[in-house]
Every structure is written in structure tokens, then in C-alpha cells.
Motif scaffolding. Structure first.
Motif, PDB file in Angstrom:
ATOM      1  N   MET A   1       0.998  -1.251   0.040  1.00  0.00           N
ATOM      2  CA  MET A   1       0.113   0.015   0.034  1.00  0.00           C
ATOM      3  C   MET A   1       0.771   1.074  -0.013  1.00  0.00           C
ATOM      4  SD  MET A   1      -3.072   0.926   2.562  1.00  0.00           S
ATOM      5  CE  MET A   1      -2.442   1.519   4.053  1.00  0.00           C
ATOM      6  N   SER A   2       0.563   2.005  -0.998  1.00  0.00           N
ATOM      7  CA  SER A   2       1.543   3.336  -0.976  1.00  0.00           C
ATOM      8  C   SER A   2       0.987   4.364   0.088  1.00  0.00           C
ATOM      9  CB  SER A   2       1.510   3.973  -2.451  1.00  0.00           C
ATOM     10  OG  SER A   2       0.103   4.105  -3.012  1.00  0.00           O
ATOM     11  N   PRO A   3       1.702   5.048   0.451  1.00  0.00           N
ATOM     12  CA  PRO A   3       1.179   6.231   1.456  1.00  0.00           C
ATOM     13  C   PRO A   3       0.350   6.982   0.655  1.00  0.00           C
ATOM     14  CG  PRO A   3       3.626   6.275   1.214  1.00  0.00           C
ATOM     15  CD  PRO A   3       3.112   5.136   0.398  1.00  0.00           C
ATOM     16  N   GLY A   4      -0.650   7.656   1.305  1.00  0.00           N
ATOM     17  CA  GLY A   4      -1.555   8.609   0.704  1.00  0.00           C
ATOM     18  C   GLY A   4      -1.110  10.080   1.245  1.00  0.00           C
ATOM     19  N   LYS A   5      -1.893  10.979   0.695  1.00  0.00           N
ATOM     20  CA  LYS A   5      -1.822  12.173   1.501  1.00  0.00           C
ATOM     21  C   LYS A   5      -1.638  12.439   2.763  1.00  0.00           C
ATOM     22  CE  LYS A   5      -4.578  15.797   1.485  1.00  0.00           C
ATOM     23  NZ  LYS A   5      -5.497  16.820   0.992  1.00  0.00           N
ATOM     24  N   LYS A   6      -0.757  13.003   3.305  1.00  0.00           N
ATOM     25  CA  LYS A   6      -0.608  13.084   4.722  1.00  0.00           C
ATOM     26  C   LYS A   6      -1.769  13.589   5.640  1.00  0.00           C
ATOM     27  CE  LYS A   6       2.691  14.592   8.273  1.00  0.00           C
ATOM     28  NZ  LYS A   6       4.034  14.923   8.830  1.00  0.00           N
ATOM     29  N   GLY A   7      -2.393  12.808   6.371  1.00  0.00           N
ATOM     30  CA  GLY A   7      -3.178  13.062   7.153  1.00  0.00           C
ATOM     31  C   GLY A   7      -4.668  12.614   6.821  1.00  0.00           C
ATOM     32  N   SER A   8      -4.678  12.129   5.455  1.00  0.00           N
ATOM     33  CA  SER A   8      -5.995  11.632   5.252  1.00  0.00           C
ATOM     34  C   SER A   8      -6.283  10.206   5.556  1.00  0.00           C
ATOM     35  CB  SER A   8      -6.106  11.989   3.624  1.00  0.00           C
ATOM     36  OG  SER A   8      -5.243  11.236   2.964  1.00  0.00           O
ATOM     37  N   VAL A   9      -7.488   9.810   5.770  1.00  0.00           N
ATOM     38  CA  VAL A   9      -7.725   8.593   5.824  1.00  0.00           C
ATOM     39  C   VAL A   9      -8.468   8.107   4.737  1.00  0.00           C
ATOM     40  CG1 VAL A   9      -9.130   7.179   7.585  1.00  0.00           C
ATOM     41  CG2 VAL A   9      -7.953   9.063   8.464  1.00  0.00           C
ATOM     42  N   PRO A  10      -8.024   6.721   4.227  1.00  0.00           N
ATOM     43  CA  PRO A  10      -8.588   6.224   3.068  1.00  0.00           C
ATOM     44  C   PRO A  10     -10.060   5.866   3.660  1.00  0.00           C
ATOM     45  CG  PRO A  10      -6.390   5.201   3.353  1.00  0.00           C
ATOM     46  CD  PRO A  10      -6.787   6.197   4.432  1.00  0.00           C
ATOM     47  N   GLU A  11     -10.750   5.783   2.376  1.00  0.00           N
ATOM     48  CA  GLU A  11     -12.372   5.549   2.615  1.00  0.00           C
ATOM     49  C   GLU A  11     -12.623   4.367   3.262  1.00  0.00           C
ATOM     50  OE1 GLU A  11     -16.291   5.731  -0.011  1.00  0.00           O
ATOM     51  OE2 GLU A  11     -14.839   6.646  -0.896  1.00  0.00           O
ATOM     52  N   ALA A  12     -11.873   3.289   2.789  1.00  0.00           N
ATOM     53  CA  ALA A  12     -12.106   1.999   3.495  1.00  0.00           C
ATOM     54  C   ALA A  12     -11.888   1.924   4.885  1.00  0.00           C
ATOM     55  CB  ALA A  12     -11.370   0.893   2.809  1.00  0.00           C
ATOM     56  N   GLN A  13     -10.780   2.821   5.398  1.00  0.00           N
ATOM     57  CA  GLN A  13     -10.475   2.678   6.677  1.00  0.00           C
ATOM     58  C   GLN A  13     -11.382   3.566   7.551  1.00  0.00           C
ATOM     59  OE1 GLN A  13      -8.030   2.546   4.444  1.00  0.00           O
ATOM     60  NE2 GLN A  13      -7.617   0.233   4.738  1.00  0.00           N
ATOM     61  N   ALA A  14     -11.797   4.491   6.833  1.00  0.00           N
ATOM     62  CA  ALA A  14     -12.761   5.442   7.599  1.00  0.00           C
ATOM     63  C   ALA A  14     -14.074   4.781   7.680  1.00  0.00           C
ATOM     64  CB  ALA A  14     -13.021   6.480   6.762  1.00  0.00           C
TER      65      ALA A  14
END
Length: 71
Positions: free
Chosen positions: A1-14
Motif C-alpha cells: 500500500m502506498s502512502p496517501g496524502k499526509k493526514g488523510s484516512v482512506p475511505e475503506a479505513q474510515a
């Protein structure tokens, strides 16, 4: 899994967080009702506290919120 934008939670984890919050709220209501039912059935505050792991004060609070002791 590549890191996303810092501070954002991916939709699946949210969504998992939201599902967990809903499950926790449902479990809380189930526990409160079970404690209240045990008190109404004649269980002592101490015994209900020992079985549930809650303090006696918390058990009484759950019971009082649901009509225990009967008046």
C-alpha cells in the motif's frame, strides 16, 4: 500500500472506523439493558458488578435509567 496524502484516512479505513463506532454503540446499549434486566430479576448490585466488570455505581445508573428499582 502506498502512502496517501499526509493526514488523510482512506475511505475503506474510515468506513471501518464508522462501522466500529456503530458496533460499539450497539454493544453499549446491549450491556446496559442486560445489567438492568439482571437487577430487575433480583440480582444484587454487587453480583451484577462482579459478573459484568462494571462498578456498582455504574450498574445502578444503568438500572435507574430503565426503571429499577420498581416503585
Amino acid at each position: 500500500m502506498s502512502p496517501g496524502k499526509k493526514g488523510s484516512v482512506p475511505e475503506a479505513q474510515a468506513q471501518r472506523i464508522f462501522d466500529g463506532l456503530a458496533a460499539r454503540a450497539e454493544a453499549q446499549l446491549t450491556m446496559e439493558q442486560a445489567v438492568s434486566d439482571a437487577l430487575k430479576a433480583g440480582g444484587s448490585v454487587r453480583e451484577v458488578a462482579a459478573l459484568s466488570g462494571l462498578s456498582g455505581t455504574t450498574g445502578q445508573k444503568y438500572g435507574h435509567a430503565r426503571g429499577w428499582p420498581p416503585t
